[in-house]
Design a protein around this motif. Sequence first.
Motif, short mmCIF file in Angstrom:
data_model
loop_
_atom_site.label_atom_id
_atom_site.label_comp_id
_atom_site.label_asym_id
_atom_site.label_seq_id
_atom_site.Cartn_x
_atom_site.Cartn_y
_atom_site.Cartn_z
N ILE A 224 0.68 -1.07 0.07
CA ILE A 224 0.05 0.17 -0.09
C ILE A 224 0.74 1.02 0.19
CG2 ILE A 224 -0.19 0.16 2.41
CD1 ILE A 224 -3.13 1.05 2.06
N TYR B 150 -1.39 -1.38 -6.46
CA TYR B 150 -1.32 -0.08 -6.01
C TYR B 150 -0.37 1.27 -6.70
CZ TYR B 150 -3.56 -1.69 -1.36
OH TYR B 150 -4.18 -2.33 -0.51
N VAL C 231 -9.58 1.31 -5.87
CA VAL C 231 -8.72 0.48 -6.22
C VAL C 231 -9.04 -0.47 -7.32
CG1 VAL C 231 -6.52 -0.61 -5.82
CG2 VAL C 231 -7.43 1.07 -4.30
N GLU D 198 -0.63 -7.56 -6.30
CA GLU D 198 -1.01 -6.32 -5.42
C GLU D 198 -0.12 -5.22 -5.38
OE1 GLU D 198 -2.40 -5.69 -0.65
OE2 GLU D 198 -1.05 -7.44 -1.20
N TYR E 177 1.39 3.07 -3.29
CA TYR E 177 0.42 4.06 -3.92
C TYR E 177 0.75 5.46 -3.38
CZ TYR E 177 -3.74 7.08 -3.68
OH TYR E 177 -4.58 8.02 -3.69
N GLN F 141 -8.32 5.75 -1.24
CA GLN F 141 -9.85 5.42 -1.30
C GLN F 141 -9.75 3.87 -1.72
OE1 GLN F 141 -12.31 8.28 -3.20
NE2 GLN F 141 -11.02 9.66 -2.88
N PRO F 142 -9.71 2.87 -0.60
CA PRO F 142 -9.56 1.28 -1.10
C PRO F 142 -10.88 1.03 -2.00
CG PRO F 142 -9.21 1.90 1.09
CD PRO F 142 -9.78 3.18 0.81
N ASP F 143 -11.76 1.46 -1.94
CA ASP F 143 -13.04 1.17 -2.72
C ASP F 143 -12.76 1.15 -4.08
OD1 ASP F 143 -13.33 3.60 -1.69
OD2 ASP F 143 -15.47 3.61 -2.69
#
Length: 290
Positions: free
Chosen positions: A217, A267, A288, A263, A220, A284-286
């Motif tokens: 992460i 990111y 990605v 993964e 990102y 904003q994970p939703d």
Amino acid sequence: MKTGVVVILYNPDFSHVAEVIKAFSAPEWDLVVVDNTAGADDRLSDPRFKYIHCGTNVGIAKAQNIGLKTLFDRGVEYAFLLDQDSLFTPTIAVELLQQFKTMEKSSSIAAIGPSIYCQFSDCVDQGVLQKGKKISESLKEVKQIIASGMLLSRHAFERVGEKENGLFIDGVDHEWCWRARAKGMTIYQSLSACMPHRQGDDRIKVCGITFKQGAPIRLYYQFRNVLILARRRYVPLYWKLRHVCAIPVRYIVNRFCFGQGHERGKYMRFGLKDGLKHRSGPIQPDKVVK
């Protein structure tokens, strides 16, 4: 007069945090602990220091601002910033504080930090492209320092401004230093005070080149913030060229040479997309792309 110390936490190793608290519980230190962890830790409710629980991860920049403003509002004139895993001691702090007070008599100093002893390479970090300008046997002027171990004054904080909340985590310390330099202030690194430090979770060699390996992460924020900062006039040209040009190489290495490559790729691509759109703040994970 007391000197402030701000420690930023996020799912920390409590045993190490307890050692830092113990070291800076003497009367001459005013300690503030700012916790970005989701749940408050009852073990940190201690009369020896002020514990501020944010309730959610607000990012390192905002957490630092909360801690610094808390101290400066209480009349503290100088404050250190520490990460939760900083191997920082009062001995290092006293040396840096003395150097800061000496330099502010003759220059417009924004911040000073210790030399960094890299625990991966087992040597003092000399910098890759920017080694700094040595001004004495114990001090050199540099373009930026990391936040861990950084000492700044209330005057500098008021003149330069707060840490940039929108960057959230990566690049926060460097951006503040560059902004300070753009305002005519100087950044120093001590040659006599040295702090062991780990940046990233590991180091991996690929084709003879050493790369930092951290959580997927983080890529990102790293990729996004490179694109955001590269557009700013006050950001050094060497930094822009080095980090923008490195994007393709870092993408290939993280995607195909490191574990969790799929993964990591997700990111990195999302970071590049948001960087181009100049989106800041927490991820904003939703949104990605899977």
